[in-house]
Scaffold this active site. Structure first.
Site, PDB file in Angstrom:
ATOM      1  N   PHE A 113     -28.685 -39.791 -18.721  1.00  0.00           N
ATOM      2  CA  PHE A 113     -27.896 -40.002 -17.239  1.00  0.00           C
ATOM      3  C   PHE A 113     -29.068 -41.252 -16.502  1.00  0.00           C
ATOM      4  O   PHE A 113     -30.406 -40.773 -16.636  1.00  0.00           O
ATOM      5  CB  PHE A 113     -27.797 -38.955 -17.050  1.00  0.00           C
ATOM      6  CG  PHE A 113     -26.592 -38.846 -15.391  1.00  0.00           C
ATOM      7  CD1 PHE A 113     -25.524 -39.579 -15.555  1.00  0.00           C
ATOM      8  CD2 PHE A 113     -27.572 -39.151 -14.091  1.00  0.00           C
ATOM      9  CE1 PHE A 113     -24.830 -39.043 -14.275  1.00  0.00           C
ATOM     10  CE2 PHE A 113     -26.920 -38.660 -12.879  1.00  0.00           C
ATOM     11  CZ  PHE A 113     -25.820 -39.113 -13.388  1.00  0.00           C
ATOM     12  N   ASP A 184     -32.722 -31.263 -20.009  1.00  0.00           N
ATOM     13  CA  ASP A 184     -31.902 -31.808 -18.722  1.00  0.00           C
ATOM     14  C   ASP A 184     -30.290 -31.085 -19.127  1.00  0.00           C
ATOM     15  O   ASP A 184     -29.866 -31.182 -19.975  1.00  0.00           O
ATOM     16  CB  ASP A 184     -31.696 -32.883 -18.301  1.00  0.00           C
ATOM     17  CG  ASP A 184     -30.343 -32.818 -16.955  1.00  0.00           C
ATOM     18  OD1 ASP A 184     -29.638 -32.176 -16.846  1.00  0.00           O
ATOM     19  OD2 ASP A 184     -30.669 -33.938 -16.417  1.00  0.00           O
ATOM     20  N   TYR A 209     -23.062 -27.597  -9.979  1.00  0.00           N
ATOM     21  CA  TYR A 209     -21.863 -28.127  -9.606  1.00  0.00           C
ATOM     22  C   TYR A 209     -21.052 -28.210 -10.060  1.00  0.00           C
ATOM     23  O   TYR A 209     -19.529 -28.583 -10.143  1.00  0.00           O
ATOM     24  CB  TYR A 209     -21.732 -28.595  -8.088  1.00  0.00           C
ATOM     25  CG  TYR A 209     -22.335 -29.907  -8.929  1.00  0.00           C
ATOM     26  CD1 TYR A 209     -22.563 -31.188  -9.536  1.00  0.00           C
ATOM     27  CD2 TYR A 209     -23.863 -30.444  -7.608  1.00  0.00           C
ATOM     28  CE1 TYR A 209     -23.165 -32.234 -10.012  1.00  0.00           C
ATOM     29  CE2 TYR A 209     -25.030 -31.573  -8.568  1.00  0.00           C
ATOM     30  CZ  TYR A 209     -24.288 -32.574  -9.153  1.00  0.00           C
ATOM     31  OH  TYR A 209     -24.900 -33.417 -10.075  1.00  0.00           O
ATOM     32  N   LYS A 210     -21.384 -28.035 -11.841  1.00  0.00           N
ATOM     33  CA  LYS A 210     -20.546 -28.571 -12.721  1.00  0.00           C
ATOM     34  C   LYS A 210     -20.117 -27.260 -13.407  1.00  0.00           C
ATOM     35  O   LYS A 210     -19.081 -27.026 -12.439  1.00  0.00           O
ATOM     36  CB  LYS A 210     -20.884 -29.519 -13.885  1.00  0.00           C
ATOM     37  CG  LYS A 210     -21.187 -30.977 -13.677  1.00  0.00           C
ATOM     38  CD  LYS A 210     -22.605 -31.584 -13.876  1.00  0.00           C
ATOM     39  CE  LYS A 210     -22.500 -33.032 -13.576  1.00  0.00           C
ATOM     40  NZ  LYS A 210     -24.465 -33.853 -13.791  1.00  0.00           N
ATOM     41  N   ARG A 356     -12.917 -39.370 -20.348  1.00  0.00           N
ATOM     42  CA  ARG A 356     -13.599 -38.426 -19.974  1.00  0.00           C
ATOM     43  C   ARG A 356     -12.696 -37.387 -20.469  1.00  0.00           C
ATOM     44  O   ARG A 356     -12.667 -37.349 -18.890  1.00  0.00           O
ATOM     45  CB  ARG A 356     -15.059 -38.624 -19.715  1.00  0.00           C
ATOM     46  CG  ARG A 356     -16.081 -37.582 -20.040  1.00  0.00           C
ATOM     47  CD  ARG A 356     -17.145 -37.708 -19.722  1.00  0.00           C
ATOM     48  NE  ARG A 356     -17.155 -37.758 -18.098  1.00  0.00           N
ATOM     49  CZ  ARG A 356     -18.253 -36.841 -17.170  1.00  0.00           C
ATOM     50  NH1 ARG A 356     -19.098 -37.102 -17.622  1.00  0.00           N
ATOM     51  NH2 ARG A 356     -17.873 -37.354 -15.554  1.00  0.00           N
TER      52      ARG A 356
END
Ligand SMILES: *Cc1c(COP(=O)(O)O)cnc(C)c1O
Length: 397
Positions: A113, A184, A209-210, A356
Site C-alpha cells: 500500500f 502489515d 476499520y476494515k 475489487r
C-alpha cells in the site's frame, strides 16, 4: 462453530444493499451507537476528567490491545491501540531499524500500500544516514533478502489483488539473513487466521476499520515481539509512552514494553466503537470465517467467469494464496463499479483497472454473492456501464 445468522444480525446494513466493501470500511454494529453514547453520557457528562480513571479511558489502548492480541496470536501485553496505521508503521519501522544499526535497507514490494512505502521513504530521509527503501515484485521478495536488509516490511495480503504472502516462510527467510520483519495486517486481521508468535514476526501493525468494523477513523494497533519489547525505541516519543507520564519529567524515559508505543491522548470515542466491534469477534472462530470466505469467493469467481467474459481475474486462483477479497481487471472497471453501486452492489475500484470485492462472512452470504454476480452479468451484457455519469471520477474510489 460460529453462528453466522447471529453475526449477521449484529450489523445494520441499509435495505437492499449488497455490501462487498467491508475490506475498506466495515458496517455499523448495532451495539456501537449505544456504546459510544455511553462515553458521552454519562461518562464524560458526569465524570468529566475523572473518566480517565473511573471509566478506564486511560487504559483502553492496552486493554483493547490485549483483546486484539488474542485474535492475532500475539502474546498478551504486546499489542497497543492508537493513532493510524501509517503512524504505527512508521513507529514500528523506526524501532526495527534501530535494532539493526549497521544495516541500511528496508525491503518491501511493489504491491504494498503506498502509504506504507511513503512512510518508509520519509523515515529514511529523516534518518539521513543512507537508509533506503528497496521495492521488488512480490514474487521476488525472498530472492532479494540479503545481509544488507535491516527490515523486511510487507503487507501480508495485497490491497489490490488479494495476493497473500507466506508470513512464516518469509519471516524465516528474513531471519536467516539477520533481518527483522514488520508485517502489515490491514487485510489480514479479521479476514483470515493470523498467528504472529507462531510465525516469529518481530513487529506488526494493522487497522480496525476494515474487517473489524470499528468505524471510520478507528485507531490502529501495533505489535512488538516480546524479545524486542524493552529494546525497541519509538521514534515518536510522546508523553503517553513515557514511563511516568504524570511526573512531567523533562527527560524522556520509555515506558515498559508495549506501553512505550503509545504516543498521545487516546481517541476514547473511537475506542468505544472498537470495543463494541470486538464484542462480536469474541463469538467468532476465525477458522470458520476463513472457510466461509473461501467458499463465497470461489462461488463469486465461478459465477463471474461463467457470465462476464470481459473480466479477467486479478487475484490468485489458489484460495490459499488469497486473502478475503477477489479482484478482476476490466478496462472500464471504474464505470462498471459505478453502475454496480447504482444498483445497490457496493464494491470498489483501484487504479488502474481493478474492480475489487471483499467477502466478509460475518454479514455476507450466498444470496448476496449470487445477486452480485447476476447484477454484474447484466451490466456487462448490456454495456450498462457505458454512460457518461458513471465515468465521472469521484475523489474517493
Ligand atoms: C488501509 C491501509 C492503510 C491505511 O492507513 P491509515 O493510516 O489507517 O489511513 C495502510 N496500509 C495498508 C496496507 C492498508 O491496507
Amino acid at each position: 462453530m460460529t453462528e453466522f445468522n447471529w453475526t449477521r444480525d449484529q450489523f445494520h446494513l441499509p435495505e437492499g444493499v449488497v455490501y462487498l466493501d467491508g475490506n475498506s470500511l466495515g458496517p455499523l454494529p448495532k451495539a456501537t451507537p449505544a456504546r459510544v453514547a455511553q462515553v458521552m453520557r454519562p461518562e464524560w457528562e458526569e465524570l468529566l476528567i475523572g473518566g480517565w480513571t473511573a471509566a478506564g479511558w486511560h487504559m483502553m489502548p492496552e486493554t483493547l490491545g490485549d483483546r486484539i492480541a488474542a485474535l492475532i496470536g500475539a502474546e498478551p501485553g504486546h499489542v497497543v491501540v492508537g493513532d493510524t496505521l501509517s503512524i504505527k508503521i512508521y513507529q514500528a519501522l523506526a524501532a526495527a531499524l534501530a535494532l539493526r544499526p549497521e544495516r541500511r535497507v528496508i525491503l518491501s514490494d511493489t504491491g504494498n500500500f503506498p502509504s506504507d512505502l511513503y512512510m518508509a521513504e520519509g523515515l529514511a530521509r529523516t534518518l539521513g544516514n543512507g537508509t533506503r527503501l528497496v521495492t521488488v515484485a512480490p514474487e521476488e521478495v525472498a530472492g532479494a533478502l540479503t545481509e544488507e536488509v535491516a527490515v523486511l516490511m510487507l503487507t501480508e495480503v495485497d490491497y489490490r489483488t488479494g495476493r497473500r504472502h507466506d508470513m512464516t516462510a518469509l519471516t524465516d527467510a528474513a531471519h536467516e539473513v539477520g533481518a527483522l520483519t514488520l508485517w502489515d495486517l490491514a487485510h489480514s486481521f479479521g479476514a483470515l487466521p493470523v498467528d504472529l508468535a507462531a510465525a516469529g514476526a518481530d513487529f506488526a501493525a494493522g487497522c480496525t476499520y476494515k474487517y473489524i468494523n470499528a468505524g471510520p477513523g478507528a485507531p490502529a494497533f501495533v505489535y512488538v515481539a516480546p524479545a524486542h519489547a524493552n529494546a525497541a525505541g519509538t521514534a515518536l516519543q510522546g508523553w503517553q509512552g513515557h514511563a511516568a507520564p504524570f511526573d512531567f519529567d523533562l527527560a524522556y524515559r520509555p515506558a515498559n514494553q508495549i506501553a512505550r508505543m503509545r504516543v498521545g491522548t487516546p481517541p476514547v470515542l473511537q475506542l468505544a466503537a472498537l470495543e463494541a466491534a470486538l464484542d462480536i469477534w469474541e463469538k467468532v472462530d476465525i477458522a470458520d470465517v476463513r472457510t466461509r470466505s473461501i467458499a463465497l469467493s470461489e462461488r463469486f469467481i465461478a459465477g463471474v467467469e461463467a457470465t462476464c467474459p470481459q473480466l479477467r481475474l486479478a487475484s490468485p486462483r489458489d484460495p490459499d494464496r488469497r486473502g478475503s477479497q477477489v479482484s478482476f481487471h476490466f478496462e472500464d472497471g471504474y464505470a462498471a463499479m459505478q453502475a454496480l453501486i447504482a444498483r445497490g452492489v457496493i464494491g470498489d475500484f483501484r487504479a488502474p483497472d481493478i474492480m475489487r470485492f471483499g467477502f466478509t462472512p460475518l454479514y455476507v452470504g450466498e444470496a448476496e454473492v449470487d445477486r452480485a454476480i447476476a447484477t454484474l452479468a447484466e451490466i456487462m451484457a448490456g454495456r450498462l456501464w457505458d454512460r457518461p455519469e458513471f465515468k465521472v471520477k469521484a475523489m474517493i474510489t
